[in-house]
Design a protein around this motif. Structure first.
Motif, PDB file in Angstrom:
ATOM      1  N   PRO A   1       0.830  -1.211   0.000  1.00  0.00           N
ATOM      2  CA  PRO A   1       0.000   0.000   0.000  1.00  0.00           C
ATOM      3  C   PRO A   1       0.860   1.254   0.000  1.00  0.00           C
ATOM      4  O   PRO A   1       1.908   1.313   0.646  1.00  0.00           O
ATOM      5  CB  PRO A   1      -0.797  -0.128   1.303  1.00  0.00           C
ATOM      6  N   ARG A   2       0.416   2.257  -0.719  1.00  0.00           N
ATOM      7  CA  ARG A   2       1.125   3.534  -0.788  1.00  0.00           C
ATOM      8  C   ARG A   2       0.125   4.670  -0.617  1.00  0.00           C
ATOM      9  O   ARG A   2      -1.090   4.467  -0.723  1.00  0.00           O
ATOM     10  CB  ARG A   2       1.873   3.677  -2.119  1.00  0.00           C
ATOM     11  N   ALA A   3       0.675   5.836  -0.394  1.00  0.00           N
ATOM     12  CA  ALA A   3      -0.184   7.011  -0.241  1.00  0.00           C
ATOM     13  C   ALA A   3       0.543   8.237  -0.761  1.00  0.00           C
ATOM     14  O   ALA A   3       1.781   8.326  -0.718  1.00  0.00           O
ATOM     15  CB  ALA A   3      -0.580   7.210   1.219  1.00  0.00           C
ATOM     16  N   LEU A   4      -0.240   9.171  -1.250  1.00  0.00           N
ATOM     17  CA  LEU A   4       0.257  10.485  -1.655  1.00  0.00           C
ATOM     18  C   LEU A   4      -0.369  11.510  -0.724  1.00  0.00           C
ATOM     19  O   LEU A   4      -1.590  11.605  -0.618  1.00  0.00           O
ATOM     20  CB  LEU A   4      -0.117  10.792  -3.106  1.00  0.00           C
ATOM     21  N   LEU A   5       0.481  12.274  -0.051  1.00  0.00           N
ATOM     22  CA  LEU A   5       0.021  13.316   0.856  1.00  0.00           C
ATOM     23  C   LEU A   5       0.471  14.663   0.295  1.00  0.00           C
ATOM     24  O   LEU A   5       1.651  14.858   0.009  1.00  0.00           O
ATOM     25  CB  LEU A   5       0.595  13.102   2.255  1.00  0.00           C
ATOM     26  N   VAL A   6      -0.478  15.587   0.128  1.00  0.00           N
ATOM     27  CA  VAL A   6      -0.186  16.875  -0.483  1.00  0.00           C
ATOM     28  C   VAL A   6      -0.707  17.979   0.431  1.00  0.00           C
ATOM     29  O   VAL A   6      -1.828  17.907   0.944  1.00  0.00           O
ATOM     30  CB  VAL A   6      -0.844  17.004  -1.880  1.00  0.00           C
ATOM     31  N   PHE A   7       0.130  19.014   0.626  1.00  0.00           N
ATOM     32  CA  PHE A   7      -0.283  20.226   1.329  1.00  0.00           C
ATOM     33  C   PHE A   7      -0.210  21.395   0.352  1.00  0.00           C
ATOM     34  O   PHE A   7       0.780  21.543  -0.369  1.00  0.00           O
ATOM     35  CB  PHE A   7       0.614  20.486   2.542  1.00  0.00           C
ATOM     36  N   TYR A   8      -1.270  22.223   0.344  1.00  0.00           N
ATOM     37  CA  TYR A   8      -1.387  23.295  -0.646  1.00  0.00           C
ATOM     38  C   TYR A   8      -1.263  24.655   0.018  1.00  0.00           C
ATOM     39  O   TYR A   8      -1.624  24.851   1.184  1.00  0.00           O
ATOM     40  CB  TYR A   8      -2.735  23.226  -1.355  1.00  0.00           C
ATOM     41  N   GLU A   9      -0.787  25.596  -0.777  1.00  0.00           N
ATOM     42  CA  GLU A   9      -0.835  27.014  -0.441  1.00  0.00           C
ATOM     43  C   GLU A   9      -1.317  27.765  -1.672  1.00  0.00           C
ATOM     44  O   GLU A   9      -1.069  27.351  -2.803  1.00  0.00           O
ATOM     45  CB  GLU A   9       0.549  27.539  -0.039  1.00  0.00           C
ATOM     46  N   GLY A  10      -1.970  28.895  -1.460  1.00  0.00           N
ATOM     47  CA  GLY A  10      -2.430  29.712  -2.579  1.00  0.00           C
ATOM     48  C   GLY A  10      -3.903  29.504  -2.868  1.00  0.00           C
ATOM     49  O   GLY A  10      -4.643  28.869  -2.107  1.00  0.00           O
ATOM     50  N   ASN A  11      -4.372  30.030  -4.010  1.00  0.00           N
ATOM     51  CA  ASN A  11      -5.778  29.925  -4.376  1.00  0.00           C
ATOM     52  C   ASN A  11      -5.938  30.089  -5.877  1.00  0.00           C
ATOM     53  O   ASN A  11      -4.999  30.470  -6.591  1.00  0.00           O
ATOM     54  CB  ASN A  11      -6.623  30.964  -3.633  1.00  0.00           C
ATOM     55  N   GLU A  12      -7.119  29.793  -6.343  1.00  0.00           N
ATOM     56  CA  GLU A  12      -7.471  29.981  -7.749  1.00  0.00           C
ATOM     57  C   GLU A  12      -8.814  30.694  -7.835  1.00  0.00           C
ATOM     58  O   GLU A  12      -9.711  30.469  -7.016  1.00  0.00           O
ATOM     59  CB  GLU A  12      -7.520  28.653  -8.500  1.00  0.00           C
ATOM     60  N   ASN A  13      -8.926  31.558  -8.833  1.00  0.00           N
ATOM     61  CA  ASN A  13     -10.153  32.316  -9.055  1.00  0.00           C
ATOM     62  C   ASN A  13     -10.429  32.318 -10.553  1.00  0.00           C
ATOM     63  O   ASN A  13      -9.719  32.960 -11.333  1.00  0.00           O
ATOM     64  CB  ASN A  13     -10.005  33.748  -8.533  1.00  0.00           C
ATOM     65  N   ASN A  14     -11.442  31.583 -10.949  1.00  0.00           N
ATOM     66  CA  ASN A  14     -11.799  31.452 -12.361  1.00  0.00           C
ATOM     67  C   ASN A  14     -13.207  31.992 -12.574  1.00  0.00           C
ATOM     68  O   ASN A  14     -14.099  31.752 -11.755  1.00  0.00           O
ATOM     69  CB  ASN A  14     -11.742  29.992 -12.809  1.00  0.00           C
ATOM     70  N   ARG A  15     -13.405  32.675 -13.686  1.00  0.00           N
ATOM     71  CA  ARG A  15     -14.699  33.267 -13.978  1.00  0.00           C
ATOM     72  C   ARG A  15     -15.007  33.097 -15.467  1.00  0.00           C
ATOM     73  O   ARG A  15     -14.161  33.379 -16.316  1.00  0.00           O
ATOM     74  CB  ARG A  15     -14.717  34.746 -13.598  1.00  0.00           C
ATOM     75  N   TYR A  16     -16.219  32.620 -15.748  1.00  0.00           N
ATOM     76  CA  TYR A  16     -16.662  32.394 -17.125  1.00  0.00           C
ATOM     77  C   TYR A  16     -18.034  33.051 -17.288  1.00  0.00           C
ATOM     78  O   TYR A  16     -19.023  32.583 -16.721  1.00  0.00           O
ATOM     79  CB  TYR A  16     -16.762  30.897 -17.422  1.00  0.00           C
ATOM     80  N   ASP A  17     -18.081  34.140 -18.045  1.00  0.00           N
ATOM     81  CA  ASP A  17     -19.325  34.884 -18.257  1.00  0.00           C
ATOM     82  C   ASP A  17     -19.730  34.811 -19.730  1.00  0.00           C
ATOM     83  O   ASP A  17     -18.880  34.950 -20.621  1.00  0.00           O
ATOM     84  CB  ASP A  17     -19.158  36.352 -17.865  1.00  0.00           C
ATOM     85  N   THR A  18     -21.009  34.584 -19.973  1.00  0.00           N
ATOM     86  CA  THR A  18     -21.513  34.548 -21.347  1.00  0.00           C
ATOM     87  C   THR A  18     -22.809  35.337 -21.443  1.00  0.00           C
ATOM     88  O   THR A  18     -23.587  35.396 -20.488  1.00  0.00           O
ATOM     89  CB  THR A  18     -21.763  33.104 -21.832  1.00  0.00           C
ATOM     90  N   GLN A  19     -23.026  35.937 -22.613  1.00  0.00           N
ATOM     91  CA  GLN A  19     -24.275  36.603 -22.946  1.00  0.00           C
ATOM     92  C   GLN A  19     -24.635  36.217 -24.380  1.00  0.00           C
ATOM     93  O   GLN A  19     -23.755  36.128 -25.239  1.00  0.00           O
ATOM     94  CB  GLN A  19     -24.157  38.126 -22.853  1.00  0.00           C
ATOM     95  N   MET A  20     -25.897  35.960 -24.604  1.00  0.00           N
ATOM     96  CA  MET A  20     -26.337  35.650 -25.963  1.00  0.00           C
ATOM     97  C   MET A  20     -27.742  36.180 -26.201  1.00  0.00           C
ATOM     98  O   MET A  20     -28.543  36.324 -25.277  1.00  0.00           O
ATOM     99  CB  MET A  20     -26.272  34.142 -26.235  1.00  0.00           C
ATOM    100  N   GLY A  21     -28.019  36.489 -27.462  1.00  0.00           N
ATOM    101  CA  GLY A  21     -29.344  36.931 -27.866  1.00  0.00           C
ATOM    102  C   GLY A  21     -29.617  36.500 -29.295  1.00  0.00           C
ATOM    103  O   GLY A  21     -28.701  36.487 -30.136  1.00  0.00           O
ATOM    104  N   ALA A  22     -30.835  36.118 -29.583  1.00  0.00           N
ATOM    105  CA  ALA A  22     -31.198  35.662 -30.925  1.00  0.00           C
ATOM    106  C   ALA A  22     -32.606  36.125 -31.252  1.00  0.00           C
ATOM    107  O   ALA A  22     -33.516  36.070 -30.415  1.00  0.00           O
ATOM    108  CB  ALA A  22     -31.115  34.144 -31.025  1.00  0.00           C
ATOM    109  N   LEU A  23     -32.782  36.562 -32.474  1.00  0.00           N
ATOM    110  CA  LEU A  23     -34.076  37.030 -32.979  1.00  0.00           C
ATOM    111  C   LEU A  23     -34.431  36.187 -34.201  1.00  0.00           C
ATOM    112  O   LEU A  23     -33.624  36.058 -35.132  1.00  0.00           O
ATOM    113  CB  LEU A  23     -33.987  38.505 -33.354  1.00  0.00           C
ATOM    114  N   LYS A  24     -35.636  35.630 -34.195  1.00  0.00           N
ATOM    115  CA  LYS A  24     -36.060  34.743 -35.278  1.00  0.00           C
ATOM    116  C   LYS A  24     -37.438  35.163 -35.772  1.00  0.00           C
ATOM    117  O   LYS A  24     -38.356  35.389 -34.977  1.00  0.00           O
ATOM    118  CB  LYS A  24     -36.096  33.294 -34.784  1.00  0.00           C
ATOM    119  N   LEU A  25     -37.590  35.247 -37.088  1.00  0.00           N
ATOM    120  CA  LEU A  25     -38.857  35.603 -37.714  1.00  0.00           C
ATOM    121  C   LEU A  25     -39.348  34.413 -38.525  1.00  0.00           C
ATOM    122  O   LEU A  25     -38.674  33.957 -39.457  1.00  0.00           O
ATOM    123  CB  LEU A  25     -38.679  36.816 -38.618  1.00  0.00           C
ATOM    124  N   ASP A  26     -40.506  33.872 -38.141  1.00  0.00           N
ATOM    125  CA  ASP A  26     -41.127  32.750 -38.855  1.00  0.00           C
ATOM    126  C   ASP A  26     -42.234  33.279 -39.762  1.00  0.00           C
ATOM    127  O   ASP A  26     -43.102  34.044 -39.309  1.00  0.00           O
ATOM    128  CB  ASP A  26     -41.728  31.746 -37.864  1.00  0.00           C
TER     129      ASP A  26
END
Length: 822
Positions: free
Chosen positions: A330-355
């Motif tokens: 048996p084995r193990a991986l032990l990890v200690f972290y420092e720091g942070n991440e900040n991700n942002r994904y913004d979308t806008q959409m619009g569509a006009l349809k004439l039937d």
């Protein structure tokens, strides 16, 4: 089986008893030959009956899971008779008859639990099923992953692979408008909400291959979503530990203006905190969508679809311990972290349809749309790790902890990635119908503008020494000879791109339904073309032209048994989108060509009755010959293309799906699939592609307790064999062909229905204000299986061996859910 699993399994079996017939709904608008609504039409079926309102609208409740005959009668008009209508419990079927004054109309209709028999290879899923089935990402994609040939081993993601393709090869349309997935997102827990709001959906159509020329230029699949047009005011609200949503439907007094608006909020903290990496996480996902329709005249209708999405993912990882290996080692991986991440994904959409309905034979429409996305990935993470043997002495106070270290090191990851994407589209589509013949055509222009800045670096440190990239210029003979050089990242990307693409696409197709020797025959022949030009900063532009013929043929023999056979053959070519043009170094390769795939699909559908209830068995065999393949690697949900066309590949497989009412009043299905896909890079020989799934089994099951019919159970099961586990950075994928462990998952939902179509209360009762009201709970990953999505590669300093340490997904999670409709 553990005691916990045994209790859960017995609890599941308790729901598999008892039968009770329930109802379905037939609804629509009754018109005369001038398309004017007819009031006071008598609609009858056996002992049930109703009359149409002043606007021609009617609603009739029928007995489900048995054939019904419905008669529409009105003074001065001849009867319309609808025979053999077979609906599933709680299914709503829309039928809009036209009453004539000179002829009695008799129509035979058989509707199976998944819709009418398909001749074009399209699978239809009822929106009711989509909204009720539990899943970590409940919605359309959650159901698709239960279909044969569709898979992805990550419950946090809404992306999916279809028959050996990746998730950039799937078309998604909402009311005819193509929608896109985020471009920079790399982890499923960052992904947020799917664009499709299941509470707004009226129809779901899906094709896993061999689709018609009217659909776009992708290699694998089409998901075609239709949002509903409201017929009355309604308000629906849902809340759970994962977030909340609300949907409002409106209709003006003159019934010309209708709207449906949905707002959703979601957080993945419940799932992220169930993983092995402990962290302070604040994921926040929000979106709002509206679909408006305005009937300008009997022939002209204006539609608008708009939406915004704000996905903000903030994470501060703390620590992680992953145990792996064997019982003897048996084995193990032990990890200690420092720091942070900040991700942002913004979308806008619009569509006009004439039937525009020119006349009874010709339908025309024009659609303009705009899609804008801004994405940011900012992170600074330091990970200090220890790799070693694990204490297995159960009597020790340090059982499970690392006793002997065989690897120490640290890793620094830094990212400053920004992307701005703008896509503008203008399209025209038309239909010309004569009897059973249908001619369709369309033309589309797309302008795509991408502005991208990539700055990523990864530093590796082992016992105080920075590890340099395995490039010739960094080879040295330390410690015999001193080496002097700058500290450079083990892997780094610095690029700034501005790319503009103009695309012109067109199609024409002709379909016909006819008789041949007593057999019913359908065929569709079409061709697509696309021309696109690529320009940008820092490279020479390029232009390309594609032509893709496609055809489908179906025959329903004049046999006693209800069987349909289908054959589809076509060319599918996928021009490179922005992500496919960008190589591992972040730079654009303008010479990337369209990937090509030739589909051969042979299938059949067999509808039959079992226990006097409708069932359907769908079978398909397929083969895909792929050339000009742009090879890639997958890390979680991040695709990294090599921006080349240096490979050829193939895919073949078999899909089976049996669906029907295993329990009266509840649609369920079982899916079984097998596929094999391999690629040959630079004529080095064939190896498995990253999506070489092989075997798949999935089941969707719905049930209720006979003595308490309002107590409902919803369950889905998925088993997939493992896909290739990838390779370390800068390693040759031909040397790493080990697979991830098999993916096994079960999600269970139990709800009590206080109010619905079959259970109502007087208006003076506090529940009388509700049209629907339910309360329940969901258990995700019911049996707490440890599934993995990727491997982390760590080197043992003693043996120099690299260990593939699995990155496990979510464990068992409990969710509470409340749903109301007014």
């Amino acid at each position: 089986m553990t005691p916990v699993k045994s209790v859960l399994f017995v609890g599941f079996l308790l729901f598999c008893f008892g039968l009770r017939a329930q109802t379905a709904i037939l609804t629509g608008v009754i018109l005369d030959e001038q398309n004017q609504p007819i009031p006071n039409v008598n609609i009858s079926s056996g002992e049930s009956g109703t009359i149409s309102a002043s606007d021609g609208f009617y609603l009739l409740r029928l007995v489900a899971d048995q054939e019904n005959t419905i008669i529409f009668s009105h003074v001065g008009h001849k009867n319309v008779v609808l025979e053999g209508l077979l609906l599933n419990t709680n299914e709503t079927f829309e039928f809009n008859p036209i009453l004539k004054i000179d002829v009695v109309q008799v129509s035979g209709v058989v509707v199976t639990p998944t819709g009418e028999k398909s001749v074009s290879g399209i699978t239809t899923v009822t929106p009711e099923v989509v909204r009720k089935i539990p899943g970590a990402n409940a919605g359309i994609e959650n159901i698709l992953k239960l279909l044969p040939g569709v898979s992805f081993n990550n419950e946090l993601s809404t992306q999916y692979n279809v028959r050996g393709g990746n998730f950039d090869e799937n078309l998604v349309y909402v009311n005819g408008i193509e929608v896109y997935r985020p471009f920079l997102v790399r982890s499923a827990q960052q992904e947020g909400l799917s664009f499709v709001n299941s509470s707004m959906v009226s129809q779901v159509d899906f094709s896993a291959g061999g689709f018609q020329a009217q659909y776009g230029d992708k290699l694998s699949s089409v998901l075609d979503i239709t949002y509903k047009i409201p017929t009355e005011f309604a308000l629906q609200a849902d809340a759970s530990l994962l977030g909340a949503s609300a949907t409002v439907e409106t209709l003006s007094k003159n019934k010309k203006l209708s709207s449906i608006t949905g707002v959703r909020y979601r957080t993945n903290a419940l799932f992220v905190n169930s993983q092995q990496t402990q962290s302070n996480v604040r994921p926040s996902f929000f979106d709002a969508q509206s679909y408006f329709t305005y009937q300008l005249s009997d022939q002209l209708r204006l539609n608008f679809l708009g939406g915004i999405a704000i996905n903000d993912y903030q994470n501060q990882p703390l620590n992680r311990q992953t145990n792996f290996g064997t019982l003897l080692a048996p084995r193990a991986l032990l990890v200690f972290y420092e720091g942070n991440e900040n991700n942002r994904y913004d979308t806008q959409m619009g569509a006009l349809k004439l039937d525009y309905k020119l006349n009874e034979k010709i339908d025309l429409n024009v659609t303009s749309s705009i899609y804008h996305a801004t994405e940011e990935e900012f992170s600074d993470i330091i990970a200090s790790y220890e790799l070693g043997e694990v204490n297995t002495n159960l009597g020790s106070d340090s059982v499970g902890e690392i006793t002997t270290s065989s690897g120490l090191g640290s890793q620094i990851n830094r990212a400053r990635n920004e992307l701005d994407a703008l896509i503008v589209s203008l399209a025209h589509h038309g239909k010309y119908r004569v009897d059973e013949k249908l001619l369709q055509w369309g033309i589309r222009y797309n302008h795509e503008d991408f502005r991208d800045q990539l700055r990523e670096s990864e530093f590796l440190d082992s016992a105080g020494f920075f590890i340099r990239p395995p490039n010739p210029e960094f080879v040295n003979n330390q410690p015999d000879e001193p080496f002097n050089g700058a500290l450079v990242p083990f892997e780094g990307v610095r690029a700034q791109n501005q790319v503009t693409t103009n695309r012109f696409a067109a199609y024409v197709q002709f379909g016909n339904r006819t008789q041949w020797g007593g057999h019913e025959v359908y065929y569709n022949l079409g061709v697509r073309s696309q021309y696109w030009s690529l320009t940008g900063d820092g490279f020479t532009g390029n232009t390309f032209f594609l032509l893709s013929p496609r055809g489908q043929f179906a025959i329903k023999p004049d046999w006693d048994k209800d069987i349909l056979f289908r054959l589809a053959i076509g060319s599918y070519q996928q021009p490179p989108f922005y992500r496919e043009l960008r190589g591992p170094d972040g730079n654009i390769n303008p010479d990337v060509k369209a990937q090509k795939s030739v589909h051969f699909v042979l299938g059949n559908e067999y509808s039959f009755k079992l226990w006097d209830r409708p069932f359907r068995l769908t079978s398909e065999a397929y083969f895909k010959d792929l050339t000009n393949i742009n090879t890639y690697t997958i890390e979680d949900v991040r695709l990294r293309y090599r921006a080349n066309n240096n490979a050829k590949a193939y895919v073949y497989g078999f899909d089976f799906r049996l669906n029907g009412t295993f329990v009266p009043g509840a649609e369920s299905w079982v899916s079984l699939g097998y596929l094999k896909t391999e690629e040959n890079q630079d004529n080095r020989g064939y190896i498995s592609r990253p999506t070489d799934q092989r075997f798949k089994f999935a089941m969707l099951f719905q049930d209720y307790v006979a003595s308490i019919p309002n107590l409902k159970l919803y369950m889905n099961l998925v088993y997939n064999t493992g896909v290739p586990g990838g390779s370390p950075n800068n390693a040759d994928s031909y040397q790493f062909q080990s697979r991830l462990r098999d993916y096994r998952r079960a999600d269970l939902g139990i709800s009590y229905i206080f109010v619905d179509r079959n259970t109502s209360y007087p208006k003076d009762h506090w529940m009388g204000r509700f049209k629907e009201f339910s309360l329940g709970f969901e258990i995700f990953n019911l049996f707490n299986n440890q599934n993995s999505i990727t491997n982390t590669w760590v080197r043992d300093v003693d043996t120099q061996n690299q260990f593939a340490i699995p990155n496990f997904l979510t464990s068992r999670v409990l969710n509470l859910k409340l749903s109301m409709r007014f």
